[in-house]
Scaffold this active site. Structure first.
Site, PDB file in Angstrom:
ATOM      1  N   LYS A 188       0.848  -1.341   0.009  1.00 10.62           N
ATOM      2  CA  LYS A 188      -0.052  -0.251   0.228  1.00 10.62           C
ATOM      3  C   LYS A 188       0.936   0.896  -0.064  1.00 10.62           C
ATOM      4  O   LYS A 188       1.573   1.477   0.853  1.00 10.62           O
ATOM      5  CB  LYS A 188      -0.811  -0.713   1.819  1.00 10.62           C
ATOM      6  N   GLU A 264       7.888   1.717  11.750  1.00 10.38           N
ATOM      7  CA  GLU A 264       9.296   2.622  11.805  1.00 10.38           C
ATOM      8  C   GLU A 264       8.207   4.750  11.834  1.00 10.38           C
ATOM      9  O   GLU A 264       7.582   4.060  11.273  1.00 10.38           O
ATOM     10  CB  GLU A 264       9.865   2.572  10.525  1.00 10.38           C
ATOM     11  N   CYS A 299      13.317  10.574   7.749  1.00 15.51           N
ATOM     12  CA  CYS A 299      12.755  10.242   9.211  1.00 15.51           C
ATOM     13  C   CYS A 299      14.279   9.906  10.117  1.00 15.51           C
ATOM     14  O   CYS A 299      13.825  10.634  11.104  1.00 15.51           O
ATOM     15  CB  CYS A 299      11.957   8.474   9.150  1.00 15.51           C
ATOM     16  N   GLU A 398       8.089  15.652  15.895  1.00 17.30           N
ATOM     17  CA  GLU A 398       7.978  15.821  14.907  1.00 17.30           C
ATOM     18  C   GLU A 398       7.809  16.195  13.570  1.00 17.30           C
ATOM     19  O   GLU A 398       6.312  16.890  13.344  1.00 17.30           O
ATOM     20  CB  GLU A 398       8.200  14.080  14.210  1.00 17.30           C
TER      21      GLU A 398
HETATM   22  P1  ADP Z   1       2.839  11.003   6.643  1.00 17.03           P
HETATM   23  O1  ADP Z   1       2.011  11.639   7.519  1.00 17.03           O
HETATM   24  O2  ADP Z   1       4.021  10.988   6.240  1.00 17.03           O
HETATM   25  O3  ADP Z   1       1.260  11.418   5.774  1.00 17.03           O
HETATM   26  P2  ADP Z   1       0.969   8.309   7.023  1.00 17.03           P
HETATM   27  O4  ADP Z   1       1.413   7.727   8.267  1.00 17.03           O
HETATM   28  O5  ADP Z   1      -0.576   9.086   7.290  1.00 17.03           O
HETATM   29  O6  ADP Z   1       2.227   9.420   7.464  1.00 17.03           O
HETATM   30  O7  ADP Z   1       0.699   7.888   5.968  1.00 17.03           O
HETATM   31  C1  ADP Z   1       1.879   6.789   5.909  1.00 17.03           C
HETATM   32  C2  ADP Z   1       0.458   5.490   4.826  1.00 17.03           C
HETATM   33  O8  ADP Z   1       0.038   4.991   6.004  1.00 17.03           O
HETATM   34  C3  ADP Z   1       0.582   6.499   3.867  1.00 17.03           C
HETATM   35  O9  ADP Z   1       0.890   5.068   2.958  1.00 17.03           O
HETATM   36  C4  ADP Z   1      -0.737   6.331   4.186  1.00 17.03           C
HETATM   37  O10 ADP Z   1      -1.841   5.922   3.652  1.00 17.03           O
HETATM   38  C5  ADP Z   1      -0.852   5.012   5.072  1.00 17.03           C
HETATM   39  N1  ADP Z   1      -1.903   4.812   6.289  1.00 17.03           N
HETATM   40  C6  ADP Z   1      -2.530   6.453   6.652  1.00 17.03           C
HETATM   41  N2  ADP Z   1      -3.388   6.311   7.427  1.00 17.03           N
HETATM   42  C7  ADP Z   1      -4.087   5.172   7.437  1.00 17.03           C
HETATM   43  C8  ADP Z   1      -4.824   4.320   8.062  1.00 17.03           C
HETATM   44  N3  ADP Z   1      -5.772   4.503   9.182  1.00 17.03           N
HETATM   45  N4  ADP Z   1      -4.827   2.702   7.902  1.00 17.03           N
HETATM   46  C9  ADP Z   1      -3.712   2.175   7.497  1.00 17.03           C
HETATM   47  N5  ADP Z   1      -2.542   3.101   6.497  1.00 17.03           N
HETATM   48  C10 ADP Z   1      -2.720   4.090   6.833  1.00 17.03           C
END
Ligand code: ADP
Length: 494
Positions: A188, A264, A299, A398
């Protein structure tokens, strides 16, 4: 790097991207797409499939079927190795094309992206391909009438959720060891940086990975990511991203099948400069690069600069000078050192942190603003804030942007106490010519990787993993393999 070739590639139209399920391209089940906005100029680059929960369920079912019938796990190790080696070769052969596509999507400067993205992804895939037929089970030291064996088995279906800052590099950190050990993977990618990783997944099929072993679904995290997290058919989640999402993944696991969750997450990594550093000019240049490359969207970025008070003013001036020598701008120019911020949302969040820092008494000594708005892209001046107190927002949260928080310290003890004053523990550095102090700092700073007299650049032979709220488990090195195997004991009476 050839600017002309890069310019030719950037002029190409990017086709619409679809999911990759069971070896085939598939649109979203309801036909919806998402616009891909380029942070270089804010234009719409192409579209990706706006995945539905049903799409993700289909991808998981395909990965499960591929795992159960042994089309990959059941192949001899040498055969799996050959496929992964071919994949690494294909990534390398298409490196510039992949890097330019990735940069158009996420804004990382090409000088960094070419090495850190396809370059590092190919190296990582090859590393685990080479390792996979050198991993043995064990025989336990039991009594003579017993044979105690420990088998290492693939866990099954791995869900890999990837962020937008280095999609290919971080994707490969999960895909390499997971596929090498015979697992199937559902990938994903992040909403704002899917393209290069989707293309890299296609190359895996071209290299001979059987259909279904690697499926990739684009779409919103809270839709397709949630379905992946809650699935009863997924055995492991391997994630890089924000703490908030990491927490959700743990909840999903608890609410479903208690799948293993490896996270991570972020950091607020301290870069600690003592007055006895061997070369303060070098330290200043590396400190600037350590926070500002990829616009701080790293990161392990050294986002807190802790400086011994006696050299504070001179050192901050030197970091400022080194920063001003870095060229911010069009990430597809080979001489750019700092590219675009990934998205408008991220840019706004960064600017919000500057306002908060100012209101909490921090002094903005460099940058602080959006720049090049006339391009339509998302660019921010590298920003240095001094006088950041131990508990200030900028010292604790962060940012994931080009903002450096500077705090002075008087003693080694105070430096350690400041370094360990956040909930994070991902990376850090100390600059000192005192060997004893160097080793004391390695021991005392709570972190996954501690650099001495350098910052960043740790290669694939060493693990990367956080402590505290920076996560658990490791990417890179042979240790990463542990996440993707089950140990099974055979206890045999002879
Ligand atoms: P950032 O704030 O750096 O965008 P996220 O944690 O939101 O970090 O995003 C990192 C990954 O997690 C992306 O692939 C995003 O689509 C996915 N993601 C965000 N929200 C969810 C969720 N509720 N469940 C699973 N994956 C998610």
């Amino acid at each position: 790097m050839d600017q002309t070739k890069i310019d030719t590639l950037r002029a190409q139209t990017v086709p619409a991207f679809e999911h990759l399920i069971d070896g085939k391209h598939m649109p979203a089940s309801d036909g919806r797409t998402m616009d891909v906005i380029s942070p270089i100029d804010g234009s719409v680059l192409t579209t990706t499939a706006a995945g539905t929960s049903a799409d993700m369920t289909a991808a998981i079912a395909s990965a499960r079927a591929a795992f159960e019938d042994g089309r990959w796990a059941g192949q001899p190790p040498a055969a799996r190795k050959a496929v992964l080696m071919r994949w690494a070769d294909l990534i390398e052969r298409n490196a510039l094309e992949l890097a330019v596509l990735g940069v158009r999507d996420n804004g990382t400067e090409i000088s960094m992206a070419l090495k850190a993205e396809p370059g590092s992804a190919a190296t990582t895939i090859r590393y685990y391909a080479e390792a996979l037929d050198k991993i043995y089970g064990e025989i336990a030291p039991t009594s003579a009438d017993i044979l105690g064996m420990i088998h290492k088995e693939p866990v099954g279906v791995v869900g890999a959720i990837i962020p937008w800052n280095f999609p290919m590099m971080i994707g490969a950190w999960k895909l390499g060891p997971a596929l090498a050990m015979g697992n199937s993977v559902v990938l994903k990618p992040a909403e704002t940086a899917s393209l290069s990783l989707m293309r890299m997944a296609e190359l895996a099929l071209e290299a001979g990975l059987p259909p279904g072993v690697l499926n990739a679904v684009t779409g919103e995290g809270r839709v397709v990511g949630e379905t992946l997290g809650l699935s009863m058919e997924v055995d492991v989640l391997a994630f890089t991203g924000s703490g908030a999402t990491g927490r959700r993944l743990m909840e999903y696991a608890a609410r479903s099948n208690m799948k293993r969750v490896y996270l991570e997450l972020g950091g607020k990594s301290p870069n600690i400069v003592f007055a006895d550093a061997p070369n303060l000019d070098e330290a200043a240049k590396v400190a600037a690069a350590g926070i500002f490359r990829n616009a701080g969207q790293v990161c392990v970025a050294g986002s807190r600069l802790l400086v011994e008070a006696s050299i504070h003013d001179d050192f901050v001036a030197a970091v400022g000078k080194a920063t001003q020598a870095m060229r911010v701008g069009d990430p597809l120019r080979v001489d750019t050192n700092i590219g675009a911020v990934n998205s408008e949302t991220q840019l706004k969040a960064n600017l919000g942190f500057v306002d908060t820092a100012r209101s909490e008494g921090g002094e903005i000594v460099l940058g602080g603003d959006r720049i090049m708005a006339e391009t339509g892209g998302y660019y921010m001046a590298p920003t240095i804030v001094t006088g950041v107190g131990r508990d200030a927002t900028l010292a604790q949260k962060e940012v994931f942007g080009p903002i450096l928080a500077v705090t002075p310290f008087e003693t080694e003890q105070e430096a350690v106490s400041l370094a360990n004053s956040t909930v994070y523990g991902l990376a850090g550095a100390a600059w000192t010519a005192n060997l004893g102090r160097a080793h004391r700092m390695v021991k005392a700073v709570r972190t996954g990787v501690m650099h001495i007299n350098t910052y960043g650049g740790a290669d694939g032979t060493v693990p990367l993993g956080g402590v505290g709220q920076s996560g658990n488990g490791s990417d890179k090195s042979l240790h990463a393999i542990e996440k993707y195997v089950n140990l099974k004991t055979a206890w045999i009476k002879l």
